[in-house]
Design a protein around this motif. Structure first.
Motif, PDB file in Angstrom:
ATOM      1  N   GLY A 153     -13.177  54.155  33.295  1.00  0.00           N
ATOM      2  CA  GLY A 153     -13.405  52.728  33.482  1.00  0.00           C
ATOM      3  C   GLY A 153     -13.072  52.277  34.886  1.00  0.00           C
ATOM      4  N   TRP A 154     -11.979  52.784  35.431  1.00  0.00           N
ATOM      5  CA  TRP A 154     -11.611  52.435  36.812  1.00  0.00           C
ATOM      6  C   TRP A 154     -12.673  52.922  37.785  1.00  0.00           C
ATOM      7  CZ3 TRP A 154     -10.607  55.402  41.160  1.00  0.00           C
ATOM      8  CH2 TRP A 154     -10.103  54.691  42.264  1.00  0.00           C
ATOM      9  N   LEU A 155     -13.137  54.149  37.613  1.00  0.00           N
ATOM     10  CA  LEU A 155     -14.198  54.667  38.476  1.00  0.00           C
ATOM     11  C   LEU A 155     -15.458  53.817  38.358  1.00  0.00           C
ATOM     12  CD1 LEU A 155     -13.822  58.510  37.795  1.00  0.00           C
ATOM     13  CD2 LEU A 155     -13.237  57.317  39.928  1.00  0.00           C
ATOM     14  N   ALA A 156     -15.811  53.454  37.141  1.00  0.00           N
ATOM     15  CA  ALA A 156     -17.036  52.691  36.903  1.00  0.00           C
ATOM     16  C   ALA A 156     -16.953  51.282  37.483  1.00  0.00           C
ATOM     17  CB  ALA A 156     -17.327  52.629  35.399  1.00  0.00           C
ATOM     18  N   ARG A 157     -15.742  50.731  37.533  1.00  0.00           N
ATOM     19  CA  ARG A 157     -15.585  49.386  38.103  1.00  0.00           C
ATOM     20  C   ARG A 157     -15.612  49.391  39.630  1.00  0.00           C
ATOM     21  NH1 ARG A 157     -12.259  48.921  33.596  1.00  0.00           N
ATOM     22  NH2 ARG A 157     -10.452  49.753  34.722  1.00  0.00           N
ATOM     23  N   THR A 158     -15.282  50.508  40.246  1.00  0.00           N
ATOM     24  CA  THR A 158     -15.161  50.556  41.704  1.00  0.00           C
ATOM     25  C   THR A 158     -16.336  51.234  42.389  1.00  0.00           C
ATOM     26  OG1 THR A 158     -13.852  52.602  41.517  1.00  0.00           O
ATOM     27  CG2 THR A 158     -12.644  50.509  41.603  1.00  0.00           C
ATOM     28  N   ARG A 159     -17.247  51.826  41.609  1.00  0.00           N
ATOM     29  CA  ARG A 159     -18.388  52.544  42.164  1.00  0.00           C
ATOM     30  C   ARG A 159     -19.613  52.262  41.315  1.00  0.00           C
ATOM     31  NH1 ARG A 159     -15.336  58.460  42.726  1.00  0.00           N
ATOM     32  NH2 ARG A 159     -13.739  57.779  44.224  1.00  0.00           N
ATOM     33  N   ASN A 160     -20.776  52.527  41.882  1.00  0.00           N
ATOM     34  CA  ASN A 160     -22.014  52.377  41.122  1.00  0.00           C
ATOM     35  C   ASN A 160     -22.120  53.455  40.043  1.00  0.00           C
ATOM     36  OD1 ASN A 160     -24.490  51.219  40.444  1.00  0.00           O
ATOM     37  ND2 ASN A 160     -25.619  52.567  41.824  1.00  0.00           N
ATOM     38  N   PHE A 161     -21.804  54.714  40.423  1.00  0.00           N
ATOM     39  CA  PHE A 161     -21.669  55.821  39.491  1.00  0.00           C
ATOM     40  C   PHE A 161     -20.283  56.423  39.689  1.00  0.00           C
ATOM     41  CE2 PHE A 161     -26.266  55.360  39.779  1.00  0.00           C
ATOM     42  CZ  PHE A 161     -26.657  55.485  38.449  1.00  0.00           C
ATOM     43  N   LEU A 162     -19.904  57.396  38.890  1.00  0.00           N
ATOM     44  CA  LEU A 162     -18.514  57.849  38.907  1.00  0.00           C
ATOM     45  C   LEU A 162     -18.071  58.423  40.243  1.00  0.00           C
ATOM     46  CD1 LEU A 162     -17.869  59.455  35.393  1.00  0.00           C
ATOM     47  CD2 LEU A 162     -17.683  57.068  36.139  1.00  0.00           C
ATOM     48  N   ALA A 163     -18.965  59.127  40.937  1.00  0.00           N
ATOM     49  CA  ALA A 163     -18.565  59.750  42.198  1.00  0.00           C
ATOM     50  C   ALA A 163     -19.060  58.993  43.422  1.00  0.00           C
ATOM     51  CB  ALA A 163     -19.061  61.195  42.260  1.00  0.00           C
ATOM     52  N   GLY A 164     -19.817  57.925  43.231  1.00  0.00           N
ATOM     53  CA  GLY A 164     -20.351  57.211  44.385  1.00  0.00           C
ATOM     54  C   GLY A 164     -21.523  56.337  44.011  1.00  0.00           C
ATOM     55  N   ASP A 165     -22.489  56.240  44.929  1.00  0.00           N
ATOM     56  CA  ASP A 165     -23.606  55.318  44.752  1.00  0.00           C
ATOM     57  C   ASP A 165     -24.728  55.857  43.882  1.00  0.00           C
ATOM     58  OD1 ASP A 165     -22.416  53.363  46.317  1.00  0.00           O
ATOM     59  OD2 ASP A 165     -23.304  54.118  48.179  1.00  0.00           O
ATOM     60  N   ARG A 166     -24.782  57.182  43.702  1.00  0.00           N
ATOM     61  CA  ARG A 166     -25.909  57.791  42.998  1.00  0.00           C
ATOM     62  C   ARG A 166     -25.442  58.656  41.844  1.00  0.00           C
ATOM     63  NH1 ARG A 166     -28.844  60.903  47.686  1.00  0.00           N
ATOM     64  NH2 ARG A 166     -29.546  62.057  45.862  1.00  0.00           N
ATOM     65  N   LEU A 167     -26.352  58.837  40.893  1.00  0.00           N
ATOM     66  CA  LEU A 167     -26.094  59.744  39.779  1.00  0.00           C
ATOM     67  C   LEU A 167     -25.787  61.139  40.318  1.00  0.00           C
ATOM     68  CD1 LEU A 167     -26.408  60.081  36.563  1.00  0.00           C
ATOM     69  CD2 LEU A 167     -28.619  61.104  37.150  1.00  0.00           C
ATOM     70  N   SER A 168     -24.800  61.792  39.732  1.00  0.00           N
ATOM     71  CA  SER A 168     -24.420  63.129  40.181  1.00  0.00           C
ATOM     72  C   SER A 168     -23.928  63.960  39.004  1.00  0.00           C
ATOM     73  CB  SER A 168     -23.318  63.045  41.251  1.00  0.00           C
ATOM     74  OG  SER A 168     -22.078  62.684  40.653  1.00  0.00           O
ATOM     75  N   TYR A 169     -23.581  65.197  39.322  1.00  0.00           N
ATOM     76  CA  TYR A 169     -22.965  66.058  38.305  1.00  0.00           C
ATOM     77  C   TYR A 169     -21.767  65.376  37.656  1.00  0.00           C
ATOM     78  CZ  TYR A 169     -25.504  70.362  39.662  1.00  0.00           C
ATOM     79  OH  TYR A 169     -26.449  71.330  39.893  1.00  0.00           O
ATOM     80  N   ALA A 170     -21.049  64.564  38.401  1.00  0.00           N
ATOM     81  CA  ALA A 170     -19.841  63.923  37.863  1.00  0.00           C
ATOM     82  C   ALA A 170     -20.161  63.071  36.646  1.00  0.00           C
ATOM     83  CB  ALA A 170     -19.173  63.084  38.943  1.00  0.00           C
ATOM     84  N   ASP A 171     -21.254  62.319  36.723  1.00  0.00           N
ATOM     85  CA  ASP A 171     -21.634  61.474  35.580  1.00  0.00           C
ATOM     86  C   ASP A 171     -22.051  62.310  34.380  1.00  0.00           C
ATOM     87  OD1 ASP A 171     -21.736  58.656  36.900  1.00  0.00           O
ATOM     88  OD2 ASP A 171     -22.839  59.952  38.274  1.00  0.00           O
ATOM     89  N   LEU A 172     -22.809  63.367  34.644  1.00  0.00           N
ATOM     90  CA  LEU A 172     -23.314  64.187  33.545  1.00  0.00           C
ATOM     91  C   LEU A 172     -22.199  64.956  32.862  1.00  0.00           C
ATOM     92  CD1 LEU A 172     -26.637  65.542  35.095  1.00  0.00           C
ATOM     93  CD2 LEU A 172     -26.235  63.433  33.798  1.00  0.00           C
ATOM     94  N   VAL A 173     -21.241  65.451  33.641  1.00  0.00           N
ATOM     95  CA  VAL A 173     -20.170  66.224  33.009  1.00  0.00           C
ATOM     96  C   VAL A 173     -19.266  65.316  32.177  1.00  0.00           C
ATOM     97  CG1 VAL A 173     -18.531  66.124  34.959  1.00  0.00           C
ATOM     98  CG2 VAL A 173     -18.479  68.051  33.394  1.00  0.00           C
ATOM     99  N   ALA A 174     -18.949  64.133  32.694  1.00  0.00           N
ATOM    100  CA  ALA A 174     -18.116  63.209  31.916  1.00  0.00           C
ATOM    101  C   ALA A 174     -18.837  62.779  30.643  1.00  0.00           C
ATOM    102  CB  ALA A 174     -17.770  61.986  32.765  1.00  0.00           C
ATOM    103  N   ALA A 175     -20.128  62.457  30.765  1.00  0.00           N
ATOM    104  CA  ALA A 175     -20.889  62.023  29.596  1.00  0.00           C
ATOM    105  C   ALA A 175     -21.036  63.144  28.574  1.00  0.00           C
ATOM    106  CB  ALA A 175     -22.261  61.517  30.033  1.00  0.00           C
ATOM    107  N   ALA A 176     -21.174  64.377  29.042  1.00  0.00           N
ATOM    108  CA  ALA A 176     -21.308  65.508  28.119  1.00  0.00           C
ATOM    109  C   ALA A 176     -20.061  65.667  27.254  1.00  0.00           C
ATOM    110  CB  ALA A 176     -21.574  66.785  28.905  1.00  0.00           C
ATOM    111  N   HIS A 177     -18.893  65.613  27.889  1.00  0.00           N
ATOM    112  CA  HIS A 177     -17.653  65.757  27.131  1.00  0.00           C
ATOM    113  C   HIS A 177     -17.455  64.572  26.184  1.00  0.00           C
ATOM    114  CE1 HIS A 177     -15.688  69.332  28.968  1.00  0.00           C
ATOM    115  NE2 HIS A 177     -16.556  69.068  29.925  1.00  0.00           N
ATOM    116  N   LEU A 178     -17.745  63.370  26.667  1.00  0.00           N
ATOM    117  CA  LEU A 178     -17.611  62.204  25.799  1.00  0.00           C
ATOM    118  C   LEU A 178     -18.573  62.257  24.623  1.00  0.00           C
ATOM    119  CD1 LEU A 178     -17.191  59.366  28.440  1.00  0.00           C
ATOM    120  CD2 LEU A 178     -15.493  60.053  26.734  1.00  0.00           C
ATOM    121  N   SER A 179     -19.786  62.760  24.857  1.00  0.00           N
ATOM    122  CA  SER A 179     -20.782  62.780  23.784  1.00  0.00           C
ATOM    123  C   SER A 179     -20.335  63.643  22.608  1.00  0.00           C
ATOM    124  CB  SER A 179     -22.132  63.261  24.314  1.00  0.00           C
ATOM    125  OG  SER A 179     -22.125  64.648  24.602  1.00  0.00           O
TER     126      SER A 179
END
Length: 230
Positions: A153-179
């Motif tokens: 949540g902190w990452l999502a509030r301070t950035r457009n995506f988890l690691a920065g401005d664009r979709l990256s491996y970071a978003d996919l790996v976090a979403a995979a574990h959460l799913s």
């Protein structure tokens, strides 16, 4: 054409499937129960863990992080601005840091124990650790999910995506574990609106559809699992 040895609820396998889905790469899935320690599978990965990617003219590629690096090296340049591992060093470091956070720390503290206790152990014989889930392990893992969700949540509030401005491996790996644990109903979405809104964005991507279509006999999905507007 790639072949992926995976388990449908292995978070690491889910990450790789999302990556290949984002890149539109052809994939054949082979279901693997790693606790069976099949001889042919151990030849592919002596560690006996999923996932393992098999590609033509390369050795078997074991492990989510190694597979992700391989896919970036082979296909990253071709997709240009859709590349999931950024080109600048600072951005690459941050994406890799978050990949390690979720594939190692989150998996060890939350998704790994929950998937093992609530899914894998149902299909394992008692002599290799199967049987009733440990409620102490589940309670500890559920407590850990909460602080990881707060970090997301902190990452999502301070950035457009988890690691920065664009979709990256970071978003996919976090979403995979959460799913994987969202299927079980073990993500307290009401505790962090920013994390929930970020996950809804990732979950709505076409690459996610195959994951949401998978069901486990005897273990019904949670109410939020397939709902894109949860």
């Amino acid at each position: 054409m790639y072949t992926l040895y995976h388990h449908a609820f292995c978070p690491h396998s889910r990450f790789v499937r999302l990556v290949l889905g984002e890149y539109g790469l052809d994939l054949t899935l082979v279901d693997e129960r790693p606790w069976d320690r099949r001889e042919d599978f151990l030849k592919l990965n002596p560690a006996g863990t999923t996932p393992v990617l098999v590609a033509e003219d390369t050795p078997p590629i074991p492990g989510a992080s190694i597979i992700a690096e391989y896919i970036d090296e082979v296909h990253g340049h071709d997709v240009k601005d859709r590349r999931l591992l950024p080109t600048s060093m600072a951005e690459r470091i941050e994406v890799r840091r978050l990949m390690a956070w979720f594939n190692e720390k989150f998996f060890e503290e939350a998704s790994g124990p929950l998937v093992t206790e609530r899914i894998y152990k149902r299909f394992m014989s008692e002599d290799i650790g199967g049987g009733a889930p440990s409620m102490d392990v589940i309670r500890a893992a559920n407590a850990n999910v909460r602080y990881h969700l707060a970090y997301i949540g902190w990452l999502a509030r301070t950035r457009n995506f988890l690691a920065g401005d664009r979709l990256s491996y970071a978003d996919l790996v976090a979403a995979a574990h959460l799913s994987a644990i969202d299927y079980l109903g073990d993500v307290p979405w009401s505790e962090d609106d920013a994390a929930k809104a970020w996950y809804a964005r990732i979950k709505s991507r076409p690459s996610f559809r195959p994951l949401l279509s998978e069901w486990l006999a005897g273990v019904p999905a949670s109410r939020t699992y397939v709902d894109l507007d949860f």
